[in-house]
Design a protein around this motif. Structure first.
Motif: not given
Length: 348
Positions: A31, A34, A177, A180, A183
């Motif tokens: 995540v 990317e 990280w 979810p 983020f």
């Protein structure tokens, strides 16, 4: 040794190699990786190019060296950036083809374990850039820090002077990280103290050298990429930062003491010491505990300076280490430290 020179800069639209010379953590945490790639494309206008070990944990040193060679030798690739750091990049160094890389100079960006490759480039005659990895700075939740992004953009695309400034807010508390929710919101920040100056009665200008203190200690132990002719460091600007492993004040002092015993510490005209990272998942310090840790580290550095480099100009809490925001420093490039004006200027 050849004096490092600045490699040609990329332009928006160019291809940039994304490598994992240390750890292939994009395989485990896609995540932030990317997200970092997306920002390279959309916010910087660069086209990331991946290599066989970029997303592979446990890649052999030879395979990682092969990717470095492929990136530097490809004429369509105009810059190189690390995905993240690691802890064994030192094993890649003996496998690198110095002449191949010298013949194909490119800007390389990375921090932490990438101190290995930055020191290698310095000795190869190429200015590198200490700062910005894809997963950490470019993959920051919600948005890049504005100061980090401004510094990276200037270092990537321009060749002039750039003035560093004390930050108003900062952060060193990591989030998972693998979650979810990490983020969905920007990292929380707290007020920053300004820089602290020592022997600020002069102006110093020299080539930057240093990086992560723990990595430098390993290079010294392995006798790699530290010149035996210490005069090459005369008049330079040493910059040092410590990692999320939170080395104790005692350890920091011992490393600097040993650099002093070797005759290295006293070669530099100035020292920039990064704001200490004071929190990790293994040691989730409270703000008060973190402040004590940072104070112990500063006292350790001051103790070593008093013993081995009492006249050296020093600045503490400059934001180029494992904290957020993170400013890019030219490794082998010009750094100007103006004590009376309390200004730091780098040349990208």
């Amino acid at each position: 040794m050849t004096t490092p020179s600045y490699p040609p800069k990329p332009s928006p639209g160019d291809r940039i190699a994304v490598l994992s010379p240390g750890a292939g953590l994009p395989e485990l945490f896609p995540v932030p990786y990317e997200l970092g790639l997306e920002r390279l494309r959309k916010e910087f206008g660069l086209e990331p190019v991946e290599y066989p070990t970029t997303r592979r944990m446990g890649a052999t040193p030879q395979d990682r060296a092969d990717d470095i060679h492929a990136a530097f030798s490809d004429p369509t690739v105009k810059a190189v950036i690390a995905s993240i750091g690691g802890d064994d990049q030192i094993t890649v160094l003996p496998l690198l083809d110095r002449e191949l890389i010298r013949a194909n100079p490119k800007p390389f960006f990375g921090t932490s374990d990438n101190t290995n490759l930055l020191a290698f480039l310095y000795n190869t005659g190429i200015v590198g850039y200490h700062g910005a990895t894809v997963m950490v700075q470019l993959g920051r939740p919600v948005a890049m820090d504005a100061l980090t992004a401004d510094s990276l953009r200037a270092a990537l695309f321009t060749s002039g002077e750039y003035e560093l400034r004390p930050v108003e807010r900062w952060n060193d508390v990591d989030r998972d990280w693998a979650d979810p929710a990490t983020f969905e919101a920007e990292p929380e920040t707290r007020p920053a103290t300004g820089w602290t100056w020592r022997n600020a009665d002069r102006v110093v200008e020299g080539r930057g050298w240093g990086g992560n203190l723990e990595i430098l200690s390993w290079l010294l132990m392995a006798d790699r990429e530290i010149s035996h002719d210490l005069s090459v460091y005369d008049g330079g600007v040493l910059f040092l930062e410590t990692s999320e492993e939170l080395p104790s004040g005692t350890e920091v002092y011992r490393i600097l003491r040993n650099m002093g015993e070797r005759g290295l510490l006293q070669r530099f005209s100035a020292l920039l010491m990064a704001r200490a990272k004071t929190w990790s998942f293994e040691r989730p310090n409270s703000p008060e505990e973190g402040a004590r840790y940072a104070a112990e580290q500063r006292e350790a550095v001051l103790r070593a300076l008093e013993a081995y480099a009492p006249d050296t100009l020093a600045v503490f809490d400059v934001d180029f280490g494992h904290t957020d925001p993170q400013i890019v420093l030219p490794y082998g490039g010009t750094i100007r430290v103006d004590g009376p004006a309390q200004r730091i200027t780098v040349t990208y």
